[in-house]
Scaffold this active site. Sequence first.
Site: not given
Length: 430
Positions: A18-21, A37, A78, A199, A301
């Site tokens: 998984w990857m986000n920011d 992230q 983050s 954010e 999201w």
Amino acid sequence: MADQHSRPRWHYSPRQTWMNDPNGLIYNAGTWHMFYQSNPAGTGWGNMSWGHATSPDLVTWTEHPVALLHTDTEEIFSGSCVFDATNSSGLGTTDWPPLVAVYTSNYLAGSSRPSVQAQSLAYSLDGGTHWTSYPGNPVLDRGSANFRDPKVFRHGDGWVMVAVEAAERQVLIYRSTDLIEWTYASSFGPAHAAAGVWECPDLFELPVAGEGTSKWVLLVNLCPGGVAGGSGCQYFVGDFDGYTFTPDAVRGVSTDPELGAADPLLRAYDWLDFGRDCYAVVSFADAPEGRRIVLGWMNNWDYAREIPLTGGRSIMTIPREVDLVRVGDRLRLRQRPIAELPESALERLTLGDGDRVLIRGVALEYRAGVLSLDRRGVGQGDFHEGFGTRQWAEIPDRPATVAVDVLLDTCSIEVFAASGLVVISDLVFF
């Protein structure tokens, strides 16, 4: 994650996790670094740590082992990276100045600060391969559960941090001379889109095209409350004196979460992207030749946790170079795909009023000065009601024709219209 055949060609995507920011974006010693992230243990959100990838050209990326790993009592949320060239922090030496990561420690049960988010440091003396946690962490603690996402940059003879009190929809500005001791300077917000949490802020100076002047831009990502629904990124243009950001104009505050994208106020604000899938946008530090390059997480999201594992759960947008352009009485952000991207990657179109083209099933239409992107007819959109949608944006001055550059990848489409004054980015599943 996706099978090899469905992996993006132009966009960064980790192979199995998984990857986000995006976090800690920086150019250092000839290499572009992208931290982000990451859940090292799976394909869903959790165990937040910093993944790491590098590139010589912003197009070809090499994935590396996790840079900052979570523990049983602390997740690594983050943040940003800086090159401490003068060793102001004392974490390196004059001969070996450090890279310093400034990140949010999300403290868990069993820690000395359960449910607190505070800002911490790690440093590297080998160009970002190995990292050491600063023993005095955290360096900035407000005792808050929603104080996060520090973006740090050099300003004059010191350092500036912008972070958020997310639930209060405020950007907080701090100053430091050494990256360790921080002093509060000012706050900004709530303003404009404020229905969701704020954010991942960023603050930087940009040239105004053709005028020989510059202004400051404050990016504020929010979720929900974006112009296309769910998460999004708005921006403010103004001035910064090292302590306080002052916007050129504030056009009301939108705070009704029930209205969402139907709120007419949202269209009066400045949006970095009018698509559904561009979030947590931040810029690279120390880009050469004065360039300012931004990058976002290509997801929303509203449905990020549910996207099928057949491509596209975790990709970044294409890196984009930005500046400011005067349009009427206000300054607008202009975004263009980085020059390093091969010309062949873009399809160039000119659309007249009423024109509608299909690009592998995605409908791109220009009518009465409005550009729309409709992905409702493209497969695998039934996993979430918010995915099969149509995004739209007004083109400045509503010209009779509009030039459009389209970047199509295996699971995404990014549309740059009117020389990049309007951008629409969406995940798609072909």
